[in-house]
Write a protein that holds these residues in place. Structure first.
Motif, mmCIF file in Angstrom:
data_model
loop_
_atom_site.group_PDB
_atom_site.id
_atom_site.type_symbol
_atom_site.label_atom_id
_atom_site.label_comp_id
_atom_site.label_asym_id
_atom_site.label_seq_id
_atom_site.Cartn_x
_atom_site.Cartn_y
_atom_site.Cartn_z
ATOM 1 N N CYS A 4 28.732 -10.650 2.195
ATOM 2 C CA CYS A 4 28.323 -11.258 0.929
ATOM 3 C C CYS A 4 27.627 -12.474 1.393
ATOM 4 C CB CYS A 4 29.076 -11.402 -0.301
ATOM 5 S SG CYS A 4 30.450 -12.570 -0.207
ATOM 6 N N TYR B 144 24.490 -7.619 -1.573
ATOM 7 C CA TYR B 144 26.053 -7.351 -1.953
ATOM 8 C C TYR B 144 26.440 -8.682 -2.702
ATOM 9 C CZ TYR B 144 25.182 -3.450 1.086
ATOM 10 O OH TYR B 144 24.741 -2.560 1.835
ATOM 11 N N ASP C 273 32.411 -7.326 -3.995
ATOM 12 C CA ASP C 273 31.786 -5.918 -3.738
ATOM 13 C C ASP C 273 32.501 -4.936 -2.916
ATOM 14 O OD1 ASP C 273 30.233 -6.640 -5.924
ATOM 15 O OD2 ASP C 273 28.252 -6.440 -4.717
ATOM 16 N N ASN D 168 33.111 -0.705 -1.008
ATOM 17 C CA ASN D 168 32.463 0.518 -1.045
ATOM 18 C C ASN D 168 33.502 1.558 -0.457
ATOM 19 O OD1 ASN D 168 30.451 2.381 -1.260
ATOM 20 N ND2 ASN D 168 30.084 2.223 0.800
#
Length: 783
Positions: A275, A262, A266, A268
């Protein structure tokens, strides 16, 4: 009533989706009227009349189907998944969505037994000189107890017999595979003192090449020997002792395929993704520290690193394929295991038998586990500062079980009562290295070192009563007390010297069921069960007696209930031998034990730890079917299939002050199954028997994380199908010699068998790859 039951049987067959073209004889090669004996209810019973979903295989079945280690069982037992979280030497059983995660303090939900004594190490083992293997599905808490909320796998070694016998079998194949196994059975005193020796030794090169050092991952080096002694000092008294020693070496495959990473920013489904690894190991390092030239400095100090960075390496991994890796650390594996069982049976008369089962095991392993295939030290199972390499586990266990079983009332009432005791000590050493970004950032070293003791006691009983002819009612109850304690050991970096902790967990397990022998061929059952999996402590979490929600290392017991109904058939189909079995089930679980890697210091830190948490609830339902038919003397068709629908009905939880959401359920493909055909080839009278078997195993996609919908995307593994084949020539020209050609994964399919999700901790995930095509020649001799 008989007509109504036959209608229900027909409906059950239809609902199961069964087709005799996709049926597998559970434990018999070919469909015949021969009965298979299983011990699912701690007594010898025929498979066709046991009210349970079971797959059973004899030693000959295991050989013919190429089942040489635990991992191979997945292809012959519908609904069983053998998870490889950290590769070929780190295996966990999963049945009907019930399992134990990597780095979990939770006991496995599927317990493996050898001669009715629980195994303590979940690692690859050799299958040699076994009487049978039985896979029991669903909660087994009444008779097999100790946390078996998903099922049990029973391995039974071959017992001595009153004949002079010997076998020797050798295999050679690609990857420089060579294996030798043998057995000698000696009746020292006729039907009084019987002895059996067996051994297995195997060597095989690995199938994954580490491009950094040209090392082969997946090397197998395993030696095992077993001695079994049966004494019959008087009529009605039998004592059997088995002692087995196994030594393993080689290298771990690990989770050596970099699967997903990742980037910062980012998300989801509204969840921000970790990260840390992608940020520190990439060109963004300069911006992260606000200093130009840091990434160039790192690359100069680490010439094997991938210059575009870790996030870009995902595409590079796909380019080089699954059988190449760039793991920067070691992958060695060493293990030793002593296992002793002793079973004494005394016939008391009146249909009663007194049985005592003693077990002792002493196991230790040290494994360096590849947890990412990229050429960056984001994490290693090593602490170079303390000169510690590889995760180490030492487990010692002693168990004792006394049973009184038998029947009365002219056989109408069957009973079993028992007491079970186990004392187990597990010493764990986890050396870790995090984020070696030197010279920019020095690596972080930490070691977890702790001891967990389990003291288990249980009382149980089960009755089966024939209410009317062919209709039985069964009821069982078990009550278990499990006292769990933890202490921090001297090599623990931060926690040694802190006070130990202990807690007792106790609960009942139960079963109520009906079984009906509808006709001589048809059998049906319906039952409901309840059980629990003991709570415990997370060894790497802060030693505070509270759950992770409250900032501690405790997790609570998991509880489950299910309903299962099934039908079985053993007889003829259009005048030809056939058998069939199907089961439909639904299971509810509360306080589901699942691992996560939260940061006790809050988001953005680098102190993530593995903790077992209690997810509020899940539900699993599905059906399974298996069977076989012999349409001609020279042809057998069969197969198996399983459908498993697993879902977290409430997957929301808070750990160390931060919210987490679970789903979908990991390591549980919705569909899996096998189809096979076996052909007998005429070779002429007195020339022996020649047969050709072809088999296809397939499964749908699965996740190797339980949080793919939130913090762990990119953890879905695609489905796959594997083709296996075997050509056998037994009793060549009337001799005692046999030969076979075998091949597994005949089409050389590339596929994945599990993975290591470090999404929450480090922001990356790695997959474990399955074996490529293997083939070879087998020669055997029987006396």
């Amino acid at each position: 009533m008989r007509q109504l039951m036959l209608a229900a049987l027909a409906a059950g067959t239809f609902l199961s989706g069964a087709d005799t073209a996709f049926a597998q004889a559970a434990g018999e090669e070919g469909a015949s009227n021969g009965e298979i004996i299983v011990t699912a209810r701690r007594r010898d019973e025929t498979l066709s009349t046991v009210p349970a979903a079971i797959t059973a295989l004899s030693n000959d079945d295991l050989i013919q189907r190429g089942v040489h280690t635990d991992s191979d069982l997945q292809t012959v037992a519908p609904g069983l998944t053998i998870r490889q979280t950290q590769g070929n030497n780190s295996l966990t059983y999963s049945i009907r969505g019930q399992t134990a995660d990597t780095f979990s303090g939770s006991p496995s939900a599927v317990i493996a037994y050898l001669n009715e004594v629980p195994l303590t190490i979940n690692g690859a083992s050799s299958f040699y000189d076994l009487e049978n293997v039985q896979v029991l599905k669903g909660p087994q808490g009444t008779l097999f107890g100790r946390n078996a909320t998903g099922g049990a796998v029973l391995y039974n070694s071959a017992k001595p017999v009153n004949d002079l016998k010997a076998t020797l079998r050798g295999r050679i194949g690609n990857y420089d595979m060579h294996e030798v196994e043998g057995m000698v059975n000696l009746p020292l005193i006729d039907d009084t003192l019987l002895m059996r020796f067996a051994f297995d030794t195997v060597r095989k090169d690995g199938y994954i090449r580490n491009l950094l050092n040209n090392e082969r991952l997946g090397n197998v080096k395993r030696d095992s020997g077993r001695m079994t002694l049966t004494i019959k000092p008087a009529d009605g008294i039998t004592n059997t002792t088995m002692a087995q020693y196994t030594k393993t070496g080689g290298t771990n495959t690990g989770a050596s395929y970099t699967y997903s990473v990742y980037g910062c920013g980012d998300t989801n489904n509204g969840y921000a993704l970790t990260c840390g690894a992608g940020l520190l190991f990439g060109p963004g390092l300069d911006a992260a520290f606000g200093v130009d030239g840091l990434w160039a400095s790192y690359l100069a100090a680490h010439p094997d690193a991938y210059a575009p960075g870790l996030i870009a390496y995902v595409d590079e991994q796909r380019r080089i394929g699954p059988y190449k890796t760039r793991h920067p650390g070691g992958a060695s594996h060493h293990g030793e295991d002593w296992f002793v069982t002793n079973t004494t049976e005394i016939e008391l008369g009146g249909g009663a038998t007194l049985r005592n089962i003693f077990g002792y095991s002493n196991s230790k392993t040290r494994s360096e586990q590849p947890q990412l295939g990229a050429p960056f030290v984001t994490i290693l199972t090593a602490n170079a500062a303390a000169d510690q390499y590889g995760n180490q586990l030492k487990v010692r266990s002693v168990s004792e079980e006394a049973q009184l079983l038998g029947d009365t009332m002219d056989g109408k009432l069957e009973y079993i009562f028992g007491y079970y005791m186990q004392r187990q000590r597990s010493d764990t050493l986890w050396p870790q290295t995090y984020f070696d970004v030197s010279p920019v950032l020095a690596p972080s070293y930490v070691t977890n070192n702790f001891r967990i003791r389990n003291k288990t006691d249980a009382l149980y009983g089960q009755l089966s009563y024939e209410v009317i002819p062919d209709l039985k009612l069964t009821g069982g109850l078990r009550y278990t007390w499990e006292r769990v304690s933890i202490e921090q050991l001297p090599q623990a970096t931060y926690t040694f010297g802190l006070p130990g902790q202990h807690k007792t967990f106790s609960d009942p397990s139960w079963e109520v069921g009906l079984e009906y022998k509808v006709t001589p061929e048809w059998f049906a059952y319906l039952k409901t069960r309840g059980s629990f999996r003991s709570g415990g402590f997370n060894g790497a979490a802060p030693p505070v007696t509270a759950t992770a929600t409250g900032g501690g290392n405790l997790f609570d017991s998991e509880h489950t209930q299910d309903i299962e109904g099934g039908v079985k058939y053993s007889g003829d189909l259009f005048g030809r031998p056939a058998n069939f079995a199907s089961a439909v089930f639904v299971q509810w679980i509360q306080d589901v034990q699942r691992v996560e890697f939260p940061d006790p210091d809050g988001p953005g830190g680098l102190a993530s730890i593995a903790v077992t948490a209690n997810v509020p609830s899940s539900r699993i339902w599905g059906f399974e079917a298996q069977g076989a038919v012999r349409p001609a003397e020279w042809l057998t068709l069969g197969g198996s299939m399983a459908y498993t629908n697993a879902k977290f009905t409430n997957g929301n939880i808070e750990l160390f002050g931060n919210p987490y959401s679970y789903g979908p359920v990991g390591d549980t493909p919705k569909f899996s199954g096998t189809a096979y055909a076996q052909i007998s080839v005429p070779v002429g009278e007195n020339m022996g028997d020649v047969s050709l078997r072809g088999e296809v195993y397939g499964q749908s996609a699965q996740y190797f994380s339980n949080a793919a919908a939130s913090i762990a995307p990119g953890t879905r593994l695609p489905g796959y199908a594997l083709v296996h084949a075997r050509l056998d020539w037994t009793d060549i020209a009337g001799s005692n010699f046999s030969a076979a050609l075998f091949a597994k994964n005949l089409t050389d399919k590339e596929y994945f068998v599990g993975g290591m999700t470090l999404a929450a901790a480090l922001g990356h995930n790695a997959a474990a790859v399955g074996e490529p095509r293997t083939y070879g020649l087998e020669l055997s001799f029987k006396y």
